[in-house]
Write an enzyme that holds these catalytic residues in place. Sequence first.
Site, mmCIF file in Angstrom:
data_model
loop_
_atom_site.group_PDB
_atom_site.id
_atom_site.type_symbol
_atom_site.label_atom_id
_atom_site.label_comp_id
_atom_site.label_asym_id
_atom_site.label_seq_id
_atom_site.Cartn_x
_atom_site.Cartn_y
_atom_site.Cartn_z
ATOM 1 N N CYS A 126 -11.299 -0.710 -8.644
ATOM 2 C CA CYS A 126 -11.398 -1.391 -9.936
ATOM 3 C C CYS A 126 -11.123 -0.431 -11.085
ATOM 4 O O CYS A 126 -12.044 0.210 -11.607
ATOM 5 C CB CYS A 126 -12.789 -1.992 -10.119
ATOM 6 N N LEU A 127 -9.863 -0.377 -11.477
ATOM 7 C CA LEU A 127 -9.482 0.450 -12.621
ATOM 8 C C LEU A 127 -9.020 -0.445 -13.778
ATOM 9 O O LEU A 127 -9.543 -0.345 -14.886
ATOM 10 C CB LEU A 127 -8.364 1.427 -12.206
ATOM 11 N N SER A 134 -1.496 -0.652 -18.135
ATOM 12 C CA SER A 134 -0.734 0.598 -18.080
ATOM 13 C C SER A 134 -1.501 1.726 -18.766
ATOM 14 O O SER A 134 -1.495 2.866 -18.312
ATOM 15 C CB SER A 134 0.617 0.414 -18.767
ATOM 16 N N GLY A 243 -2.013 6.297 -3.482
ATOM 17 C CA GLY A 243 -1.836 4.850 -3.396
ATOM 18 C C GLY A 243 -0.384 4.442 -3.603
ATOM 19 O O GLY A 243 0.116 3.528 -2.943
ATOM 20 N N ARG A 269 25.283 -17.376 11.622
ATOM 21 C CA ARG A 269 25.861 -18.381 10.719
ATOM 22 C C ARG A 269 27.379 -18.210 10.631
ATOM 23 O O ARG A 269 27.861 -17.117 10.351
ATOM 24 C CB ARG A 269 25.226 -18.196 9.338
ATOM 25 N N GLU A 364 -0.150 -0.673 -9.221
ATOM 26 C CA GLU A 364 -0.354 0.782 -9.053
ATOM 27 C C GLU A 364 0.587 1.568 -9.974
ATOM 28 O O GLU A 364 1.175 2.575 -9.594
ATOM 29 C CB GLU A 364 -0.207 1.187 -7.585
#
Lengths: 383, 259
Positions: A126-127, A134, A243, A269, A364
Amino acid sequence: MPVARITPTPEVGDLFTLVRDIGDAELRPRADPAEASGDYPRDVLRLIGRSGLLGLPYDDDVGGGAQPYEVYLQVLEELAMRWATVALGVSVHTLACWPLAAFGTAEQRKRWLPDMVSGELSGAYCLSEPHAGSDAAALSTRAVRDGEHYVLTGTKAWVTHGGQADFYTVFARTSDGGSRGISCFLVPADAGGLSFGTPERKMGLNASPTTLVYLDEVRVPTERRLGDEGDGFGIALQALDSGRLGIAAIATGLGQAALEASVSYAKEREQFGQPIITHQGVGFMLADMAAAVESARALYLTAASRRDAGLAYRHQASVAKLVATDNAMRVTTDAVQVFGGAGYVRDYPVERYFREAKVMQIFEGTNQIQRLVIARDLERNGT
Amino acid sequence: MKIVVLVKHVPDAAADRTFHEADHTTDRVGVDGILSELDEYAVEEALKLAGSESGEVIALTMGPEGSADAIKRALQMGADSGVHVVDDALHGSDALATSHVLAEAIGKIGEVDLVLTGMASTDGGMSVVPAMLAERLGFAHIGFVGEMSVDGGTVRARRDSDVTETVEAATPAIVSVTDQINEPRYPSFKGIMAAKKKPVESWSLADLGVAAEQVGLDAAWSQVQSVTKRPERTQGEVVTDDGDGGIKLAEFLASRKFI
Ligand SMILES: Cc1cc2nc3c(=O)[nH]c(=O)nc-3n(C[C@H](O)[C@H](O)[C@H](O)COP(=O)(O)OP(=O)(O)OC[C@H]3O[C@@H](n4cnc5c(N)ncnc54)[C@H](O)[C@@H]3O)c2cc1C
């Protein structure tokens, strides 16, 4: 054909086989219906946890897998090839464990980390806040010291696993003074005063819940502060360096899945009497897609090997996140194109891949913010 | 409680399986081998029983070099140790020879309370080895078990065949289990790392006191004379419904003597 991977030991080869087996049997068949209904696959995360995949990069003294990032990230890529929501779940969980693993005292690590990495629990990070995305240093959630406790009050936004996680790694302001006034706390899900918004109605990744998290005078014992008061923002940014590599690997897996689907469709196809892959206009598009996926993979592996070698890697992590997610967006867009009208309907997965790729350029750290990180590094340290 | 679980390394059923031209034995080199899926249920049941009674699980296989992978898989799932019977003379052994060798191996392991097997291998599929083994070892045999428990020296099992029977036997016993008995676990990464350090013994025919002439292709009671590939599936017949679809379907079925 599975993606050829570097396997430093035979056990890592077996790990990749395990991940593919679980992915093919338990993830792939469930992805489409769960994304349509928006059901969080808690049981799949449990299985992933019991299989030892929720603590791969953490030390074995706390029950982790003690694997280098190079290995952990390839596992994420393999998961993302089959179901991005699950790969994101693993990545966010790993991110949420990082502040404790890297900044916790020996006692804190011993007390909480084993449960967190052994796979029974899942975590959230939780940031972000409604008014601090940003510019995360502008966050306003407060943590006020009251004897042996901190009292946390504020609203966190966009929290992956909000309402589902067992623990929340929360960044809150212990003093004014911008980025230097932030501290990091490990908050258990059952803490009084913690509540959650209804899941956001998103463009994609709908099986992965994203919610507001409300903290209303949540009392957190001081022993649950990770690092010193005021260290929080540095911890948050370092956690994001790792992350972002996770997101780069997930985006690569998504691109790989889109590429594989496109190649097999283009071989089947037929138009103008021949498989469309033999029309140069399509073949070259597929070649560009392959080049984009493989360069994304090379970039995240380069950054990971720097991290594994103990070298600075913030710059490389941002480059990898920027390129891998932009490439995934392009590759999934082209995949829709290769499928023609069939790419625009939900009978084939590429329509979903396209929607899932978009958010990777956003979370992130948006790709604008990645450029900011890279530019600042160039300004300070040169090339 | 000491449990031996029989594990067989078989060619992956999902791949294209072939036979050697010279002697019509299964080609185990050309395709990826895996632990016979039906044996995974036996491993799982062994681990569950051992877990609740603090027992020991030994994975036993007979087969060429590569078949050690079947043991590895069982160890990664949680078995304690493995025994691999490997000998060039075993090539082409039939079920009789196989049961002979496995019986000797189980005898050498010694003091075994329970032998668990899958209900068939996914390659040979004869389902006779458990019964033959029981005969050779003088163990009780319960086949095709869908649910079981062990209490002291008694095995209680539900046999699923044409009728469902619940039977009891004294240990030592040999039990073959069906795919209804449990949901085999995946190995975990911890299991993968731990398996590396678990003991696996490799025994030859000489170690078991079995003569080479008693096993292998030459000793087999039956010989495969020829093998024929299953014919390619042909395109089915499509009946277009112009209002008389039902009649056409019935005519087709009647012409093939289905109705
Ligand atoms: C599905 C999903 C899951 C998420 N999961 C989490 C989570 O688990 N935990 C968590 O803390 N957060 C999470 N987030 C939040 C995510 O990290 C933020 O959305 C992201 O950081 C952007 O913040 P913002 O949405 O407030 O956009 P803003 O910051 O308002 O940005 C809007 C636009 O302005 C641009 N911009 C802003 N500043 C600059 C600048 N200086 N230079 C150039 N361009 C700029 C941005 O690039 C963007 O294009 C998640 C978001 C989503 C969508």
